[in-house]
Motif scaffolding. Structure first.
Motif: not given
Length: 260
Positions: A131-158
């Motif tokens: 549901p909108q405003g639930s703790k679960e949804r807020e956590r997932l929204l934060a993960r959705l907007a954040a770089p992934t592990l793959w992005d972290a690895f590519l930034a490391f390579l760069s």
């Protein structure tokens, strides 16, 4: 008063959290609850390790990155092994308490969705059960907007001076990782010339394979237990789970296999 084992681990609280809903209750419901609660604890640990891994990549801690990747892979092996225990539930044993699950479904595990997002499999549609405003949804929204592990690895390579393609570095992180031919050329060169980095990439493949293995075992366990019946919570059961099989997290690492 000295700290005891039970106090440190909060054993009394922990063993009070298994609350069967069935009448009786049915003998096998406790096993079902215990296994799934254990899964959620392992999901919490995986998120803890992977968030740490993102930090280690940012700090150029190559050996500690490899160590943490190996730990994550071992945890995935444990997740797969727990399916063996679930498969001791026969269809009749599961059906004895299944109706008491009502709309509850593993499909609703927000920690598993967080893992998918963090590992690189983004899908905003998976927010719908929360549901909108639930703790679960807020956590997932934060993960959705954040770089992934793959992005972290590519930034490391760069940061280490490798010419990671700019369009890959600037990709929309709210979308799943997609293959890139220019990046694959770079990864091939790293495999051939950088032994430690190639080992890290193989460890990423191990995690990718580990998640796929767990999905496969989960599908077969569901088919074995309920066949083609719809899942609880409104999911399509095994049919939905089969649709998630064999989709790699890091397609670039798979696509270069035949050229190494």
């Amino acid at each position: 008063m000295a700290l005891t084992y039970g106090d440190y681990l909060k054993v009394n609280e922990l063993i009070s959290l298994q609350e069967p809903k069935s009448t009786g209750p049915e003998h096998d419901e406790l096993l079902f609850i215990t296994i799934h609660q254990a899964y959620e604890l392992w999901f919490k640990q995986l998120l803890h390790e992977l968030d740490h891994l993102v930090v280690l990549f940012a700090e150029d801690e190559r050996y500690r990155c490899l160590h943490t990747l190996k730990r994550v892979r071992t945890i995935f092996k444990t997740l797969v092994q727990q399916v063996d225990i679930l498969e001791t539930l026969s269809p009749l044993e599961f059906s004895s308490f299944r109706e008491f699950l009502d709309t509850a479904s593993g499909f609703q595990s927000f920690q598993f969705r967080e893992l998918e997002f963090l590992l690189g499999m983004k899908n905003p549609a998976k927010l719908s059960p929360y549901p909108q405003g639930s703790k679960e949804r807020e956590r997932l929204l934060a993960r959705l907007a954040a770089p992934t592990l793959w992005d972290a690895f590519l930034a490391f390579l760069s940061r280490r001076g490798f010419a990671v393609p700019m369009d890959v570095m600037q990709r929309d992180v709210t979308e799943s990782v997609r293959p890139d031919s220019d990046l694959q050329e770079l990864l091939i060169q790293i495999y051939r010339n950088e032994p430690l980095l190639s080992e890290i990439m193989e460890a990423l493949v191990d995690i990718d394979e580990g998640l796929q293995e767990w999905r496969y075992r989960h599908v077969k366990m569901v088919e074995r237990t309920i066949g083609m019946k719809p899942g609880t919570g409104g999911s399509s059961g095994a049919e939905y789970l089969r649709s998630t099989l064999f989709a790699p997290l890091y397609p670039d690492l798979w696509n270069i296999r035949y050229r190494l």
